[in-house]
Design a protein around this motif. Structure first.
Motif, PDB file in Angstrom:
ATOM      1  N   LYS A 189     -12.313 -19.503 -13.642  1.00  0.00           N
ATOM      2  CA  LYS A 189     -10.977 -18.900 -13.615  1.00  0.00           C
ATOM      3  C   LYS A 189     -10.989 -17.522 -14.258  1.00  0.00           C
ATOM      4  CE  LYS A 189      -9.228 -22.580 -15.586  1.00  0.00           C
ATOM      5  NZ  LYS A 189      -8.428 -23.679 -16.097  1.00  0.00           N
ATOM      6  N   CYS A 198     -11.268 -13.427 -12.329  1.00  0.00           N
ATOM      7  CA  CYS A 198     -10.250 -12.407 -12.620  1.00  0.00           C
ATOM      8  C   CYS A 198     -10.873 -11.164 -13.259  1.00  0.00           C
ATOM      9  CB  CYS A 198      -9.162 -12.990 -13.520  1.00  0.00           C
ATOM     10  SG  CYS A 198      -8.138 -14.237 -12.713  1.00  0.00           S
ATOM     11  N   SER A 250      -7.684 -21.510  -8.079  1.00  0.00           N
ATOM     12  CA  SER A 250      -6.913 -20.631  -7.184  1.00  0.00           C
ATOM     13  C   SER A 250      -5.539 -20.323  -7.768  1.00  0.00           C
ATOM     14  CB  SER A 250      -6.788 -21.253  -5.795  1.00  0.00           C
ATOM     15  OG  SER A 250      -6.172 -22.517  -5.856  1.00  0.00           O
ATOM     16  N   ASP A 251      -4.894 -21.309  -8.352  1.00  0.00           N
ATOM     17  CA  ASP A 251      -3.578 -21.098  -8.962  1.00  0.00           C
ATOM     18  C   ASP A 251      -3.681 -20.128 -10.141  1.00  0.00           C
ATOM     19  OD1 ASP A 251      -0.714 -21.837  -9.152  1.00  0.00           O
ATOM     20  OD2 ASP A 251      -1.340 -22.614 -11.114  1.00  0.00           O
ATOM     21  N   TYR A 252      -4.693 -20.313 -10.975  1.00  0.00           N
ATOM     22  CA  TYR A 252      -4.885 -19.430 -12.124  1.00  0.00           C
ATOM     23  C   TYR A 252      -5.111 -17.985 -11.652  1.00  0.00           C
ATOM     24  CZ  TYR A 252      -6.659 -17.472 -16.466  1.00  0.00           C
ATOM     25  OH  TYR A 252      -6.830 -16.679 -17.579  1.00  0.00           O
ATOM     26  N   CYS A 253      -5.997 -17.819 -10.672  1.00  0.00           N
ATOM     27  CA  CYS A 253      -6.302 -16.474 -10.167  1.00  0.00           C
ATOM     28  C   CYS A 253      -5.072 -15.836  -9.534  1.00  0.00           C
ATOM     29  CB  CYS A 253      -7.458 -16.524  -9.178  1.00  0.00           C
ATOM     30  SG  CYS A 253      -9.045 -16.902  -9.946  1.00  0.00           S
ATOM     31  N   ALA A 254      -4.281 -16.628  -8.842  1.00  0.00           N
ATOM     32  CA  ALA A 254      -3.073 -16.092  -8.209  1.00  0.00           C
ATOM     33  C   ALA A 254      -2.123 -15.504  -9.249  1.00  0.00           C
ATOM     34  CB  ALA A 254      -2.364 -17.174  -7.406  1.00  0.00           C
ATOM     35  N   HIS A 255      -2.126 -16.070 -10.442  1.00  0.00           N
ATOM     36  CA  HIS A 255      -1.215 -15.599 -11.487  1.00  0.00           C
ATOM     37  C   HIS A 255      -1.823 -14.576 -12.438  1.00  0.00           C
ATOM     38  CE1 HIS A 255       0.913 -19.275 -10.238  1.00  0.00           C
ATOM     39  NE2 HIS A 255       1.969 -18.552 -10.520  1.00  0.00           N
ATOM     40  N   HIS A 256      -3.158 -14.490 -12.512  1.00  0.00           N
ATOM     41  CA  HIS A 256      -3.778 -13.637 -13.514  1.00  0.00           C
ATOM     42  C   HIS A 256      -4.656 -12.508 -12.967  1.00  0.00           C
ATOM     43  CE1 HIS A 256      -2.671 -17.254 -15.804  1.00  0.00           C
ATOM     44  NE2 HIS A 256      -2.450 -16.393 -16.769  1.00  0.00           N
ATOM     45  N   LYS A 309      -5.784  -9.091 -11.203  1.00  0.00           N
ATOM     46  CA  LYS A 309      -5.130  -7.786 -11.116  1.00  0.00           C
ATOM     47  C   LYS A 309      -4.995  -7.287  -9.675  1.00  0.00           C
ATOM     48  CE  LYS A 309      -5.067  -7.148 -15.618  1.00  0.00           C
ATOM     49  NZ  LYS A 309      -3.999  -7.833 -16.282  1.00  0.00           N
TER      50      LYS A 309
END
Length: 142
Positions: A86, A90, A120-126, A128
């Motif tokens: 995760k 990012c 995928s959820d973590y990357c979608a929110h964090h 850049k």
């Protein structure tokens, strides 16, 4: 344009790469990077042989992904990282100035996702950069 695709040993990640190759990479100027993140090994006796096996597996995974790219006449570079997927996905996309991160969704239900976490959820929110989450394809009935 610079695109990174997260690749692991799941069919879903290869499906995400296939989607990118089929529908997104239509311009020859697009740079593609295949990113594989190895989980760190716990410290124990014999870690060298386990580490070597893990590196061989990473190379095999990226070789399969590279062959998919070559079949579409797309040159791709590969990047192997070690640590928490995760965070490293990012961080890597930010350092490489990636315009788009493509990552597969394993199709976990809400309960499993809550307990296991979702890369995928973590990357979608964090991340850049924009993140494209490619959902698993539904198999046609036999």
């Amino acid at each position: 344009m610079r695109v990174a695709v997260a690749i692991d040993n799941s069919e879903e990640s290869y499906n995400a790469l296939k989607w990118i190759l089929d529908y997104l990479l239509t311009q020859p100027s697009t740079k593609l990077t295949l990113v594989h993140v190895m989980e760190p090994l716990p410290p124990f006796h014999g870690v060298e042989s386990a580490s070597r096996a893990q590196a061989q597996e990473a190379a095999r995974i990226l070789a399969r992904a590279s062959e998919m790219c070559k079949a579409k006449m797309i040159n791709a570079e590969s990047l192997i990282l070690e640590g928490d997927p995760k965070n490293l996905l990012c961080e890597a996309t930010a350092k490489m100035n990636v315009d788009l991160l493509a990552i597969a969704s394993r199709g976990l239900g809400q309960i499993k996702r809550a307990f296991l976490g979702s890369v995928s959820d973590y990357c979608a929110h964090h991340a850049k950069c924009p993140v494209l989450i490619v959902k698993p394809t539904k198999e046609s009935p036999k």
